[in-house]
Scaffold this motif. Structure first.
Motif, short mmCIF file in Angstrom:
data_model
loop_
_atom_site.label_atom_id
_atom_site.label_comp_id
_atom_site.label_asym_id
_atom_site.label_seq_id
_atom_site.Cartn_x
_atom_site.Cartn_y
_atom_site.Cartn_z
N ASP A 103 54.55 39.21 45.33
CA ASP A 103 53.65 40.35 45.12
C ASP A 103 52.30 39.89 44.59
O ASP A 103 51.25 40.36 45.03
CB ASP A 103 54.28 41.37 44.16
CG ASP A 103 55.48 42.09 44.76
OD1 ASP A 103 55.57 42.15 46.01
OD2 ASP A 103 56.32 42.58 43.98
N GLU A 104 52.32 38.95 43.64
CA GLU A 104 51.06 38.44 43.08
C GLU A 104 50.24 37.68 44.11
O GLU A 104 49.02 37.85 44.18
CB GLU A 104 51.34 37.55 41.87
CG GLU A 104 51.78 38.32 40.64
CD GLU A 104 52.07 37.40 39.45
OE1 GLU A 104 51.60 36.24 39.43
OE2 GLU A 104 52.79 37.87 38.55
N ILE A 105 50.89 36.85 44.93
CA ILE A 105 50.13 36.09 45.93
C ILE A 105 49.59 37.03 47.01
O ILE A 105 48.45 36.87 47.45
CB ILE A 105 50.93 34.91 46.54
CG1 ILE A 105 50.02 33.99 47.38
CG2 ILE A 105 52.08 35.38 47.39
CD1 ILE A 105 48.99 33.23 46.61
N VAL A 106 50.36 38.04 47.40
CA VAL A 106 49.87 39.00 48.39
C VAL A 106 48.65 39.74 47.84
O VAL A 106 47.65 39.93 48.54
CB VAL A 106 50.99 39.97 48.82
CG1 VAL A 106 50.44 41.18 49.56
CG2 VAL A 106 52.01 39.24 49.70
N ALA A 107 48.71 40.15 46.57
CA ALA A 107 47.56 40.82 45.95
C ALA A 107 46.34 39.91 45.93
O ALA A 107 45.22 40.35 46.22
CB ALA A 107 47.92 41.27 44.53
N ARG A 108 46.53 38.62 45.63
CA ARG A 108 45.41 37.68 45.61
C ARG A 108 44.86 37.45 47.01
O ARG A 108 43.64 37.39 47.21
CB ARG A 108 45.84 36.36 44.98
CG ARG A 108 44.66 35.51 44.53
CD ARG A 108 45.00 34.31 43.66
NE ARG A 108 46.21 34.44 42.88
CZ ARG A 108 47.32 33.71 43.08
NH1 ARG A 108 47.36 32.80 44.02
NH2 ARG A 108 48.38 33.88 42.33
N LEU A 109 45.74 37.34 47.99
CA LEU A 109 45.28 37.17 49.38
C LEU A 109 44.46 38.38 49.81
O LEU A 109 43.40 38.23 50.42
CB LEU A 109 46.47 36.97 50.32
CG LEU A 109 47.29 35.68 50.11
CD1 LEU A 109 48.51 35.68 51.02
CD2 LEU A 109 46.45 34.44 50.32
N ASN A 110 44.93 39.57 49.48
CA ASN A 110 44.18 40.78 49.81
C ASN A 110 42.84 40.81 49.09
O ASN A 110 41.82 41.17 49.69
CB ASN A 110 45.00 42.03 49.48
CG ASN A 110 46.16 42.23 50.44
OD1 ASN A 110 46.10 41.83 51.60
ND2 ASN A 110 47.23 42.83 49.95
N LYS A 111 42.82 40.41 47.83
CA LYS A 111 41.57 40.38 47.05
C LYS A 111 40.52 39.48 47.71
O LYS A 111 39.34 39.82 47.76
CB LYS A 111 41.87 39.89 45.63
CG LYS A 111 40.65 39.68 44.77
CD LYS A 111 41.02 39.09 43.42
CE LYS A 111 39.79 38.65 42.67
NZ LYS A 111 40.11 37.96 41.43
#
Length: 155
Positions: A103-111
């Motif tokens: 979840d954290e890496i997906v949020a960072r990728l989206n950011k």
């Protein structure tokens, strides 16, 4: 006296055996680093530092053509600024990083606006392997493929 000689001989043999085993293990081939040829060193270094959150490590050359990152204990990623163009790479040739939270890496990728895919190449989807490990694929600025998963490796 005879027992002392036998005891000392056995102790010496054990110590010699341990030393020989340690010497042999020091002589084994061990993974050290992977080097990637990149077109724009600053852009690539920013990606690995900010998107993947890898820590930089000192590099000895100090000529502005290299950036080194720690990717594990005693392991490094070396970016080398010598590519004359960005070329296409196949996804099956990739490096893989494990993360604690998908979840954290997906949020960072989206950011950062980094497109990610599952193994079926569906955009914006995280896949799950048959063993339950979640995984996704991204590309760095030079088109190198990177798998990111949540596999926990026992050491």
């Amino acid at each position: 006296m005879k027992q002392s000689i036998i005891r000392y001989t056995l102790t010496a043999a054990c110590l010699l055996g341990c030393a020989a085993q340690n010497f042999a293990q020091e002589k084994k081939t061990a993974f050290n680093h992977v080097a990637l040829s990149v077109y724009d060193l600053q852009k690539s270094a920013s990606f690995y530092e900010h998107v993947l959150q890898l820590d930089t490590i000192p590099e000895p050359f100090k000529i502005g053509k290299h950036k080194w990152f720690e990717i594990g204990p005693g392991l490094a990623l070396h970016l080398v600024n010598d590519a004359t163009e960005i070329i296409e790479h196949r996804r099956n040739t990739h490096v893989c990083f494990s993360v604690a939270s998908m979840d954290e890496i997906v949020a960072r990728l989206n950011k950062f606006g980094v497109v990610y895919y599952n193994v079926q190449q569906e955009v914006g989807k995280v896949g799950t392997r048959v063993d339950g490990v979640k995984q996704l694929y991204i590309q760095d600025p030079d088109g190198y493929w990177i798998e990111i998963n949540n596999e926990r490796m026992e050491r």
